[in-house]
Write a protein that holds these residues in place. Structure first.
Motif, PDB file in Angstrom:
ATOM      1  N   ILE A 132      48.228  44.064  65.460  1.00  0.00           N
ATOM      2  CA  ILE A 132      47.546  42.954  64.784  1.00  0.00           C
ATOM      3  C   ILE A 132      46.315  43.451  64.037  1.00  0.00           C
ATOM      4  N   THR A 133      45.502  44.306  64.671  1.00  0.00           N
ATOM      5  CA  THR A 133      44.305  44.807  63.992  1.00  0.00           C
ATOM      6  C   THR A 133      44.662  45.697  62.807  1.00  0.00           C
ATOM      7  N   THR A 134      45.709  46.496  62.928  1.00  0.00           N
ATOM      8  CA  THR A 134      46.140  47.329  61.803  1.00  0.00           C
ATOM      9  C   THR A 134      46.582  46.451  60.640  1.00  0.00           C
ATOM     10  N   LEU A 135      47.320  45.426  60.924  1.00  0.00           N
ATOM     11  CA  LEU A 135      47.766  44.499  59.879  1.00  0.00           C
ATOM     12  C   LEU A 135      46.581  43.812  59.204  1.00  0.00           C
ATOM     13  N   ILE A 136      45.613  43.381  59.996  1.00  0.00           N
ATOM     14  CA  ILE A 136      44.430  42.730  59.432  1.00  0.00           C
ATOM     15  C   ILE A 136      43.667  43.686  58.531  1.00  0.00           C
ATOM     16  N   PHE A 137      43.469  44.941  58.978  1.00  0.00           N
ATOM     17  CA  PHE A 137      42.736  45.903  58.159  1.00  0.00           C
ATOM     18  C   PHE A 137      43.496  46.270  56.892  1.00  0.00           C
ATOM     19  N   LYS A 138      44.816  46.301  56.947  1.00  0.00           N
ATOM     20  CA  LYS A 138      45.590  46.565  55.732  1.00  0.00           C
ATOM     21  C   LYS A 138      45.455  45.413  54.744  1.00  0.00           C
ATOM     22  N   ILE A 139      45.490  44.194  55.241  1.00  0.00           N
ATOM     23  CA  ILE A 139      45.333  43.036  54.363  1.00  0.00           C
ATOM     24  C   ILE A 139      43.946  43.043  53.730  1.00  0.00           C
ATOM     25  N   ILE A 140      42.919  43.299  54.529  1.00  0.00           N
ATOM     26  CA  ILE A 140      41.553  43.361  54.006  1.00  0.00           C
ATOM     27  C   ILE A 140      41.437  44.493  52.990  1.00  0.00           C
ATOM     28  N   GLY A 141      42.042  45.638  53.274  1.00  0.00           N
ATOM     29  CA  GLY A 141      42.005  46.767  52.346  1.00  0.00           C
ATOM     30  C   GLY A 141      42.683  46.451  51.031  1.00  0.00           C
ATOM     31  N   LEU A 142      43.770  45.704  51.059  1.00  0.00           N
ATOM     32  CA  LEU A 142      44.449  45.325  49.821  1.00  0.00           C
ATOM     33  C   LEU A 142      43.571  44.432  48.972  1.00  0.00           C
ATOM     34  N   PHE A 143      42.870  43.483  49.622  1.00  0.00           N
ATOM     35  CA  PHE A 143      41.993  42.608  48.870  1.00  0.00           C
ATOM     36  C   PHE A 143      40.829  43.379  48.267  1.00  0.00           C
ATOM     37  N   GLU A 144      40.257  44.330  49.024  1.00  0.00           N
ATOM     38  CA  GLU A 144      39.155  45.126  48.494  1.00  0.00           C
ATOM     39  C   GLU A 144      39.626  45.989  47.330  1.00  0.00           C
TER      40      GLU A 144
ATOM     41  N   LYS B 135      42.129  45.336  45.334  1.00  0.00           N
ATOM     42  CA  LYS B 135      42.397  44.451  44.196  1.00  0.00           C
ATOM     43  C   LYS B 135      41.091  44.064  43.506  1.00  0.00           C
ATOM     44  N   GLU B 136      40.044  43.782  44.275  1.00  0.00           N
ATOM     45  CA  GLU B 136      38.747  43.449  43.688  1.00  0.00           C
ATOM     46  C   GLU B 136      38.191  44.624  42.890  1.00  0.00           C
ATOM     47  N   GLU B 137      38.357  45.839  43.415  1.00  0.00           N
ATOM     48  CA  GLU B 137      37.855  47.014  42.711  1.00  0.00           C
ATOM     49  C   GLU B 137      38.625  47.241  41.409  1.00  0.00           C
ATOM     50  N   ILE B 138      39.933  47.051  41.433  1.00  0.00           N
ATOM     51  CA  ILE B 138      40.737  47.208  40.221  1.00  0.00           C
ATOM     52  C   ILE B 138      40.352  46.149  39.196  1.00  0.00           C
ATOM     53  N   ASP B 139      40.153  44.923  39.657  1.00  0.00           N
ATOM     54  CA  ASP B 139      39.724  43.856  38.742  1.00  0.00           C
ATOM     55  C   ASP B 139      38.360  44.166  38.136  1.00  0.00           C
ATOM     56  N   ARG B 140      37.461  44.727  38.940  1.00  0.00           N
ATOM     57  CA  ARG B 140      36.133  45.064  38.426  1.00  0.00           C
ATOM     58  C   ARG B 140      36.234  46.145  37.362  1.00  0.00           C
ATOM     59  N   PHE B 141      37.067  47.165  37.588  1.00  0.00           N
ATOM     60  CA  PHE B 141      37.244  48.225  36.595  1.00  0.00           C
ATOM     61  C   PHE B 141      37.873  47.673  35.317  1.00  0.00           C
ATOM     62  N   LYS B 142      38.853  46.778  35.462  1.00  0.00           N
ATOM     63  CA  LYS B 142      39.467  46.187  34.274  1.00  0.00           C
ATOM     64  C   LYS B 142      38.468  45.333  33.518  1.00  0.00           C
TER      65      LYS B 142
END
Length: 115
Positions: free
Chosen positions: A39-51, A53-60
């Protein structure tokens, strides 16, 4: 042999009953630990994907992508940077930390010149 979730204690327990209960308890502990890890691994992967995505959006948003000429030039400058002694290293670190504290953003060392 009556074994429920927990032995009732009315009988004098023998070694086999105790060993069975012990094995079941150990298996339950490991299964619960694996569930918590999953469960914690899944949560950290989901949080990592959002971070990410935010970084890619910021670069774009800033107009930076991997084909940008400025990034290529700065990578060439970073490769040519040579720090000759410990005093130069300290000066570069102090200057970059001071600049980072001043602008309140991440900084990247592009080049170093000795005066």
């Amino acid at each position: 042999m009556k074994i429920y979730a927990i032995l009732d204690g009315s009988q004098s327990g023998n070694f086999s009953d105790g060993a069975l209960v012990t094995l079941v308890a150990i298996l339950m502990v490991f299964i619960i630990l694996l569930l918590i890890i999953g469960i914690t691994t899944l949560i950290f992967k989901i949080i990592g994907l959002f971070e990410m995505k935010e970084e890619i959006d910021r670069f774009k948003k800033e107009g930076l992508d991997s084909n940008d000429e400025n990034i290529k030039q700065s990578e060439k400058l970073v490769k040519s940077t040579e720090i000759k002694d410990e005093d130069m290293m300290v000066a570069v670190l102090v200057a970059s930390i001071d600049y980072q504290n001043e602008i309140k953003e991440d900084v990247r060392l592009v080049s170093v010149k000795e005066l």
